[in-house]
Design a protein around this motif. Structure first.
Motif, PDB file in Angstrom:
ATOM      1  N   HIS A  17      39.641  36.133  21.114  1.00  0.00           N
ATOM      2  CA  HIS A  17      39.199  34.931  20.405  1.00  0.00           C
ATOM      3  C   HIS A  17      38.015  35.253  19.504  1.00  0.00           C
ATOM      4  CE1 HIS A  17      41.439  32.069  23.029  1.00  0.00           C
ATOM      5  NE2 HIS A  17      41.211  32.987  23.959  1.00  0.00           N
ATOM      6  N   GLN A  18      37.741  34.368  18.562  1.00  0.00           N
ATOM      7  CA  GLN A  18      36.546  34.446  17.717  1.00  0.00           C
ATOM      8  C   GLN A  18      35.456  33.575  18.330  1.00  0.00           C
ATOM      9  OE1 GLN A  18      36.479  36.370  14.988  1.00  0.00           O
ATOM     10  NE2 GLN A  18      34.384  35.885  14.432  1.00  0.00           N
ATOM     11  N   VAL A  19      34.233  34.080  18.378  1.00  0.00           N
ATOM     12  CA  VAL A  19      33.050  33.342  18.830  1.00  0.00           C
ATOM     13  C   VAL A  19      32.130  33.244  17.623  1.00  0.00           C
ATOM     14  CG1 VAL A  19      30.986  33.506  20.280  1.00  0.00           C
ATOM     15  CG2 VAL A  19      33.211  34.115  21.228  1.00  0.00           C
ATOM     16  N   GLN A  20      31.813  32.035  17.180  1.00  0.00           N
ATOM     17  CA  GLN A  20      30.935  31.895  16.016  1.00  0.00           C
ATOM     18  C   GLN A  20      30.227  30.563  16.026  1.00  0.00           C
ATOM     19  OE1 GLN A  20      33.569  32.502  12.704  1.00  0.00           O
ATOM     20  NE2 GLN A  20      34.079  30.340  12.565  1.00  0.00           N
ATOM     21  N   GLY A  21      29.134  30.491  15.282  1.00  0.00           N
ATOM     22  CA  GLY A  21      28.376  29.256  15.182  1.00  0.00           C
ATOM     23  C   GLY A  21      26.983  29.495  14.649  1.00  0.00           C
ATOM     24  N   ARG A  22      26.085  28.563  14.961  1.00  0.00           N
ATOM     25  CA  ARG A  22      24.675  28.648  14.579  1.00  0.00           C
ATOM     26  C   ARG A  22      23.834  28.369  15.807  1.00  0.00           C
ATOM     27  NH1 ARG A  22      26.972  26.221   9.931  1.00  0.00           N
ATOM     28  NH2 ARG A  22      26.606  27.508   8.099  1.00  0.00           N
ATOM     29  N   THR A  23      22.725  29.091  15.911  1.00  0.00           N
ATOM     30  CA  THR A  23      21.831  28.912  17.052  1.00  0.00           C
ATOM     31  C   THR A  23      20.996  27.652  16.889  1.00  0.00           C
ATOM     32  OG1 THR A  23      19.966  30.094  16.071  1.00  0.00           O
ATOM     33  CG2 THR A  23      21.587  31.424  17.291  1.00  0.00           C
ATOM     34  N   SER A  24      20.292  27.312  17.946  1.00  0.00           N
ATOM     35  CA  SER A  24      19.268  26.274  17.873  1.00  0.00           C
ATOM     36  C   SER A  24      18.051  26.852  17.160  1.00  0.00           C
ATOM     37  CB  SER A  24      18.864  25.851  19.285  1.00  0.00           C
ATOM     38  OG  SER A  24      18.124  26.904  19.902  1.00  0.00           O
ATOM     39  N   GLY A  25      17.048  26.040  16.949  1.00  0.00           N
ATOM     40  CA  GLY A  25      15.761  26.541  16.483  1.00  0.00           C
ATOM     41  C   GLY A  25      15.124  27.396  17.574  1.00  0.00           C
ATOM     42  N   PRO A  26      13.994  28.033  17.304  1.00  0.00           N
ATOM     43  CA  PRO A  26      13.391  28.958  18.266  1.00  0.00           C
ATOM     44  C   PRO A  26      12.710  28.259  19.443  1.00  0.00           C
ATOM     45  CG  PRO A  26      12.011  28.771  16.331  1.00  0.00           C
ATOM     46  CD  PRO A  26      13.257  27.981  16.041  1.00  0.00           C
ATOM     47  N   TYR A  27      12.740  28.926  20.580  1.00  0.00           N
ATOM     48  CA  TYR A  27      11.997  28.537  21.776  1.00  0.00           C
ATOM     49  C   TYR A  27      11.105  29.705  22.146  1.00  0.00           C
ATOM     50  CZ  TYR A  27      15.342  24.760  22.486  1.00  0.00           C
ATOM     51  OH  TYR A  27      16.111  23.648  22.328  1.00  0.00           O
ATOM     52  N   GLN A  28       9.907  29.419  22.587  1.00  0.00           N
ATOM     53  CA  GLN A  28       9.000  30.500  22.961  1.00  0.00           C
ATOM     54  C   GLN A  28       9.598  31.288  24.116  1.00  0.00           C
ATOM     55  OE1 GLN A  28       6.221  31.509  21.319  1.00  0.00           O
ATOM     56  NE2 GLN A  28       6.442  33.243  22.673  1.00  0.00           N
ATOM     57  N   GLY A  29       9.655  32.594  23.978  1.00  0.00           N
ATOM     58  CA  GLY A  29      10.226  33.469  25.002  1.00  0.00           C
ATOM     59  C   GLY A  29       9.220  33.813  26.091  1.00  0.00           C
ATOM     60  N   THR A  30       9.484  34.889  26.776  1.00  0.00           N
ATOM     61  CA  THR A  30       8.684  35.289  27.935  1.00  0.00           C
ATOM     62  C   THR A  30       7.631  36.338  27.593  1.00  0.00           C
ATOM     63  OG1 THR A  30      10.307  36.976  28.484  1.00  0.00           O
ATOM     64  CG2 THR A  30      10.581  34.806  29.519  1.00  0.00           C
ATOM     65  N   GLY A  31       7.110  36.340  26.402  1.00  0.00           N
ATOM     66  CA  GLY A  31       6.092  37.303  26.031  1.00  0.00           C
ATOM     67  C   GLY A  31       6.582  38.341  25.033  1.00  0.00           C
ATOM     68  N   ARG A  32       7.877  38.476  24.870  1.00  0.00           N
ATOM     69  CA  ARG A  32       8.434  39.439  23.914  1.00  0.00           C
ATOM     70  C   ARG A  32       8.904  38.739  22.644  1.00  0.00           C
ATOM     71  NH1 ARG A  32      12.611  42.173  27.726  1.00  0.00           N
ATOM     72  NH2 ARG A  32      13.826  41.652  25.899  1.00  0.00           N
ATOM     73  N   GLY A  33       8.509  37.506  22.460  1.00  0.00           N
ATOM     74  CA  GLY A  33       8.907  36.760  21.262  1.00  0.00           C
ATOM     75  C   GLY A  33       9.810  35.603  21.607  1.00  0.00           C
ATOM     76  N   HIS A  34      10.264  34.913  20.579  1.00  0.00           N
ATOM     77  CA  HIS A  34      11.078  33.719  20.760  1.00  0.00           C
ATOM     78  C   HIS A  34      12.543  34.073  21.022  1.00  0.00           C
ATOM     79  CE1 HIS A  34      11.805  34.681  16.541  1.00  0.00           C
ATOM     80  NE2 HIS A  34      12.948  34.033  16.687  1.00  0.00           N
ATOM     81  N   VAL A  35      13.282  33.079  21.492  1.00  0.00           N
ATOM     82  CA  VAL A  35      14.723  33.201  21.729  1.00  0.00           C
ATOM     83  C   VAL A  35      15.396  31.961  21.156  1.00  0.00           C
ATOM     84  CG1 VAL A  35      14.490  34.644  23.791  1.00  0.00           C
ATOM     85  CG2 VAL A  35      14.549  32.157  24.033  1.00  0.00           C
ATOM     86  N   HIS A  36      16.728  31.971  21.085  1.00  0.00           N
ATOM     87  CA  HIS A  36      17.506  30.833  20.592  1.00  0.00           C
ATOM     88  C   HIS A  36      18.628  30.520  21.573  1.00  0.00           C
ATOM     89  CE1 HIS A  36      15.902  30.989  16.418  1.00  0.00           C
ATOM     90  NE2 HIS A  36      15.779  32.280  16.690  1.00  0.00           N
ATOM     91  N   TYR A  37      18.953  29.244  21.702  1.00  0.00           N
ATOM     92  CA  TYR A  37      20.091  28.801  22.503  1.00  0.00           C
ATOM     93  C   TYR A  37      21.311  28.711  21.589  1.00  0.00           C
ATOM     94  CZ  TYR A  37      23.010  25.841  25.449  1.00  0.00           C
ATOM     95  OH  TYR A  37      24.042  25.335  26.197  1.00  0.00           O
ATOM     96  N   TYR A  38      22.485  29.010  22.140  1.00  0.00           N
ATOM     97  CA  TYR A  38      23.727  28.867  21.380  1.00  0.00           C
ATOM     98  C   TYR A  38      24.823  28.384  22.325  1.00  0.00           C
ATOM     99  CZ  TYR A  38      25.068  33.306  23.504  1.00  0.00           C
ATOM    100  OH  TYR A  38      25.365  34.296  24.408  1.00  0.00           O
ATOM    101  N   GLU A  39      25.789  27.700  21.777  1.00  0.00           N
ATOM    102  CA  GLU A  39      26.953  27.245  22.551  1.00  0.00           C
ATOM    103  C   GLU A  39      28.074  26.906  21.584  1.00  0.00           C
ATOM    104  OE1 GLU A  39      25.860  22.495  22.953  1.00  0.00           O
ATOM    105  OE2 GLU A  39      25.766  23.756  24.719  1.00  0.00           O
TER     106      GLU A  39
END
Length: 117
Positions: free
Chosen positions: A40-62
């Motif tokens: 299958h193909q997996v594609q989309g756009r992430t959410s805006g940034p969330y503060q990560g655990t000290g190594r920078g921000h992360v993004h949620y996707y679904e």
């Protein structure tokens, strides 16, 4: 009776910083593993940034995979922290497993685009 004109009180906000990078999102697109005779193909756009655990921000996707072999799968997760690019900007890696459907799952992994607003 004449009203006294009040001075206008204002504030200027250029942007609010929620993470170590101003508001942005990333596009992503990758293929799943080949299971049960298809992928299958997996594609989309992430959410805006969330503060990560000290190594920078992360993004949620679904999202929902492409419709192949008569069905779809659902997926969701969090990207890894940002990986800097030589000319500026960054991308994120992501990986996971889809939901179980038609008695099987698929794995996927990839990297996001550099990012845009």
């Amino acid at each position: 009776m004449r009203r006294k004109r009040q001075k206008q009180h204002t504030h200027s906000i250029d942007f609010i910083r929620f993470a170590d990078t101003p508001e942005h999102i990333h596009a992503y697109s990758t293929r799943t593993s080949f299971n049960n005779g298809h992928r299958h193909q997996v594609q989309g756009r992430t959410s805006g940034p969330y503060q990560g655990t000290g190594r920078g921000h992360v993004h949620y996707y679904e999202g929902v995979t492409s419709f192949d072999d008569g069905h779809v799968h659902y997926f969701r997760g969090w990207t890894g922290p940002p990986i800097s690019l030589p000319g500026g900007g960054h991308y994120h890696t992501f990986a996971g497993d889809t939901t179980l459907n038609d008695r099987h799952i698929h794995s996927y992994r990839g990297r996001t685009s550099e990012g845009y607003r």
